[in-house]
Design a protein around this motif. Structure first.
Motif, short mmCIF file in Angstrom:
data_model
loop_
_atom_site.label_atom_id
_atom_site.label_comp_id
_atom_site.label_asym_id
_atom_site.label_seq_id
_atom_site.Cartn_x
_atom_site.Cartn_y
_atom_site.Cartn_z
N THR A 5 0.83 -1.20 0.00
CA THR A 5 0.00 0.00 0.00
C THR A 5 0.86 1.25 0.00
OG1 THR A 5 -1.72 -1.15 1.24
CG2 THR A 5 -1.81 1.25 1.24
N THR A 7 0.33 5.42 0.36
CA THR A 7 -0.63 6.46 0.74
C THR A 7 -0.16 7.80 0.19
OG1 THR A 7 -1.19 5.26 2.76
CG2 THR A 7 -1.82 7.58 2.66
N LYS A 30 -5.27 5.79 -0.45
CA LYS A 30 -4.39 4.62 -0.51
C LYS A 30 -4.51 3.95 -1.87
CE LYS A 30 -4.42 3.63 4.40
NZ LYS A 30 -4.59 2.64 5.43
N PRO A 32 -2.94 0.43 -4.15
CA PRO A 32 -2.14 -0.80 -4.15
C PRO A 32 -0.87 -0.56 -4.98
CG PRO A 32 -4.04 -1.04 -5.59
CD PRO A 32 -4.17 0.29 -4.91
#
Length: 153
Positions: A5, A7, A30, A32
């Motif tokens: 992840t 952010t 967020k 992936p």
């Protein structure tokens, strides 16, 4: 493939009632992140990578991900790590539209976290499935041939 992840934070500098300036986070989102073949292709297309293989990723950085900020050499290129993280986000998110510059403006993590994520992204690329295929392909391509094109086993 392991997915991590990232952010991103939209920020703004405001003036406080005391006349000081401070940074305020307006919004976080967020995403992936994982190194994929698409990530590598995009890296080549953007001129970040020389080619579109994982060795090109490894070749653009000083590969000691255990270093802390105060231990970094004067010529340490954090941008190379950030570019790879950007490619990991772009490669797995089909509708991701931020440019590298906009991404860097919103990706505000400490240096040691960036280098750690870089290492994890590489480890994730060589997860069990990729590692087996890579090893098998390497093994098949390096077997010695004997005679008329037949492979020696």
């Amino acid at each position: 493939m392991k997915i991590f992840t990232v952010t991103l934070k939209e920020k703004e500098i405001i003036e406080t009632s005391e006349g000081q300036f401070e940074e305020v986070v307006l919004k976080t989102k967020k995403y992936p992140a994982a190194l994929t073949n698409k990530s590598l292709l995009i890296g080549k297309q953007l001129g970040i990578l020389q080619g579109s293989t994982i060795t090109d990723v490894i070749g653009i950085v000083d590969f000691d991900t255990d270093k802390k900020e105060e231990d970094m050499a004067p010529g340490f290129d954090l941008l190379a790590y950030e570019q790879v993280i950007y490619l990991a986000v772009v490669g797995i998110n089909k509708n991701f539209t931020l440019s590298l510059e906009d991404f860097l403006d919103q990706y505000d993590e400490p240096m040691d976290e960036k280098t750690e994520l870089f290492g994890k992204l590489l480890e994730g690329y060589f997860s069990e499935g990729n590692k087996n295929n890579f090893a098998r392909g390497l093994q098949n391509s390096t077997k010695k041939k004997s005679g008329k094109g037949k492979r020696k086993r």
